[in-house]
Design an enzyme around this catalytic site. Structure first.
Site, mmCIF file in Angstrom:
data_model
loop_
_atom_site.group_PDB
_atom_site.id
_atom_site.type_symbol
_atom_site.label_atom_id
_atom_site.label_comp_id
_atom_site.label_asym_id
_atom_site.label_seq_id
_atom_site.Cartn_x
_atom_site.Cartn_y
_atom_site.Cartn_z
ATOM 1 N N LYS A 49 0.846 -1.198 0.000
ATOM 2 C CA LYS A 49 0.000 0.000 0.000
ATOM 3 C C LYS A 49 0.879 1.244 0.000
ATOM 4 C CE LYS A 49 -3.764 -2.386 2.364
ATOM 5 N NZ LYS A 49 -4.398 -2.779 3.626
ATOM 6 N N GLN A 93 -5.198 -1.654 9.753
ATOM 7 C CA GLN A 93 -4.998 -2.961 9.123
ATOM 8 C C GLN A 93 -5.546 -4.069 10.020
ATOM 9 O OE1 GLN A 93 -3.807 -3.459 6.003
ATOM 10 N NE2 GLN A 93 -4.041 -5.662 6.183
ATOM 11 N N ASP A 116 -11.722 2.419 4.270
ATOM 12 C CA ASP A 116 -12.208 1.057 4.024
ATOM 13 C C ASP A 116 -13.727 0.994 3.885
ATOM 14 O OD1 ASP A 116 -10.120 -0.949 3.978
ATOM 15 O OD2 ASP A 116 -9.707 -0.472 6.078
#
Ligand code: GUN
Length: 282
Positions: A49, A93, A116
C-alpha cells in the site's frame, strides 16, 4: 481456455489515470495506515500500500505498534488523526491483536476518513442503498474487474463463499444493489458444492484450498479472493486454478487478480475522500 481477469493490468490503468488526475493537485492526499502486531501477511500488504501510494505522490504514513498495544493507545491515535486536517484517509490494518476490540477501533474512525468503508455510517449507507463516502476496497475492486470485462450482474446468480465484513458481506450487498441474486455461503453452509455449481458468478473469499472443478458451473465466472502459501511455499488462492480454469469462461488468478484491485481501490478511495473533504468535483 478461459479469459483471465487480469487485475494487474486494470490496476496499472486505473493508477495511471489517477496519477494524471493528481498531477493537477497543489496539495496531495494523505493516507495513514495503523499496523498493530507483526502479522507477516499484514506487513506485506501494508508495504504494498505504501509503495503504491508513493508512486502516485499520495503521502502515506505507516504507524507501527507492538502486538501489546492497548486499545486506549489506538483510540487516542485515531482521535488525533480524525482531528488532523492534513490527514484525509485512515486505515486500521486487520486483523488486530486478540485483546483489542476491533469494532470499537473501527467505530472510532471518522466516517469521512474511513477509507475502508467499514464504519457503521458507511456500512449502513451501503445497506440502505444510499451512497457511502467510499465503498470497501476489495468488493469495489472485484466490481471494477467484472465491469472491465463486460460481465454483467443484473439477474445473475452470484454465489459468495465467505461472510467477512471485509469482503463477503459488503460484496453481497453491493451485488444485490446491482440486481444480482446473491447466495452468501459460509462455514456452516450445508451442501456447499450443490450451491456453488449453480453460480453464474462464484466468488470465493475463504483463505483455504476449497474450490475444485466439480464445484463450478460449466462456462461460469470464478473470482478468487483467497491468498495464502501452500505446503511448498507457493502463493495460491482458494481455487484449484489448473483444473477449474478448464471449465470456466472467466477466472481471476492468484496472484495478479483481486489483490492488485484492492490496492487500486484503496488509492481511488483515498483521493475520493480528499476530494469530498475539499469539495472537489471529480
Ligand atoms: N486486512 C485484509 N484486507 C483488509 C482490508 O481491505 N482492509 C483492512 N483494513 N484490513 C485488511
Amino acid at each position: 481456455m478461459p479469459v483471465i481477469l487480469d487485475g494487474k493490468n486494470l490496476r496499472d490503468e486505473l493508477l495511471e489515470e489517477l496519477k494524471n488526475k493528481l498531477s493537477s493537485y497543489s496539495v496531495m492526499p494523505k493516507l495513514v495506515v495503523i499496523l498493530a502486531g507483526d502479522n507477516p501477511a499484514s506487513q506485506i500488504y501494508v508495504n504494498n500500500k505504501k509503495k503504491t501510494a508513493e508512486k502516485l505522490g499520495i503521502v502515506s504514513d505507516v504507524i507501527n505498534y507492538p502486538a501489546t498495544v492497548s486499545e486506549n493507545e489506538l483510540l487516542e491515535k485515531i482521535n488525533e488523526l480524525n482531528n488532523d486536517r492534513a490527514v484525509n484517509a485512515i486505515l486500521v490494518q486487520l486483523p488486530l491483536p486478540e485483546h483489542i476490540d476491533k469494532t470499537k477501533i473501527i467505530n472510532a474512525i471518522s466516517p469521512i476518513k474511513d477509507v475502508d468503508g467499514f464504519t457503521p455510517e458507511n456500512f449502513g449507507k451501503l445497506l440502505t442503498g444510499e451512497k457511502p463516502y467510499v465503498y470497501p476496497c476489495t468488493p469495489k475492486g472485484i466490481l471494477l474487474l467484472l465491469d472491465k470485462y463486460g460481465i454483467g450482474l443484473d439477474g445473475k446468480h452470484v454465489v459468495i463463499v465467505g461472510r467477512s465484513n471485509i469482503v463477503g458481506k459488503p460484496l453481497a450487498v453491493m451485488m444485490v444493489n446491482r440486481n444480482a441474486t446473491v447466495t452468501l455461503c459460509h462455514s456452516h453452509t450445508k451442501n456447499l458444492s450443490e450451491i456453488t455449481k449453480t453460480a453464474d458468478i462464484l466468488v470465493s473469499a475463504v483463505g483455504e484450498k476449497l474450490i475444485e472443478d466439480n464445484m463450478v458451473k460449466f462456462n461460469g465466472v470464478v473470482v478468487d479472493v483467497g491468498i495464502f502459501k501452500d505446503e511448498t511455499g507457493k502463493t495460491r488462492g482458494d481455487v484449484d486454478f489448473a483444473n477449474v480454469s478448464k471449465k470456466t469462461s472467466f477466472i481471476s488468478p492468484v496472484p495478479g487478480g483481486v489483490g492488485p484491485m484492492t490496492i487500486a481501490s484503496l488509492m481511488l478511495n483515498t483521493v475520493e475522500l480528499f476530494d469530498l473533504q475539499n469539495q472537489k468535483k471529480s
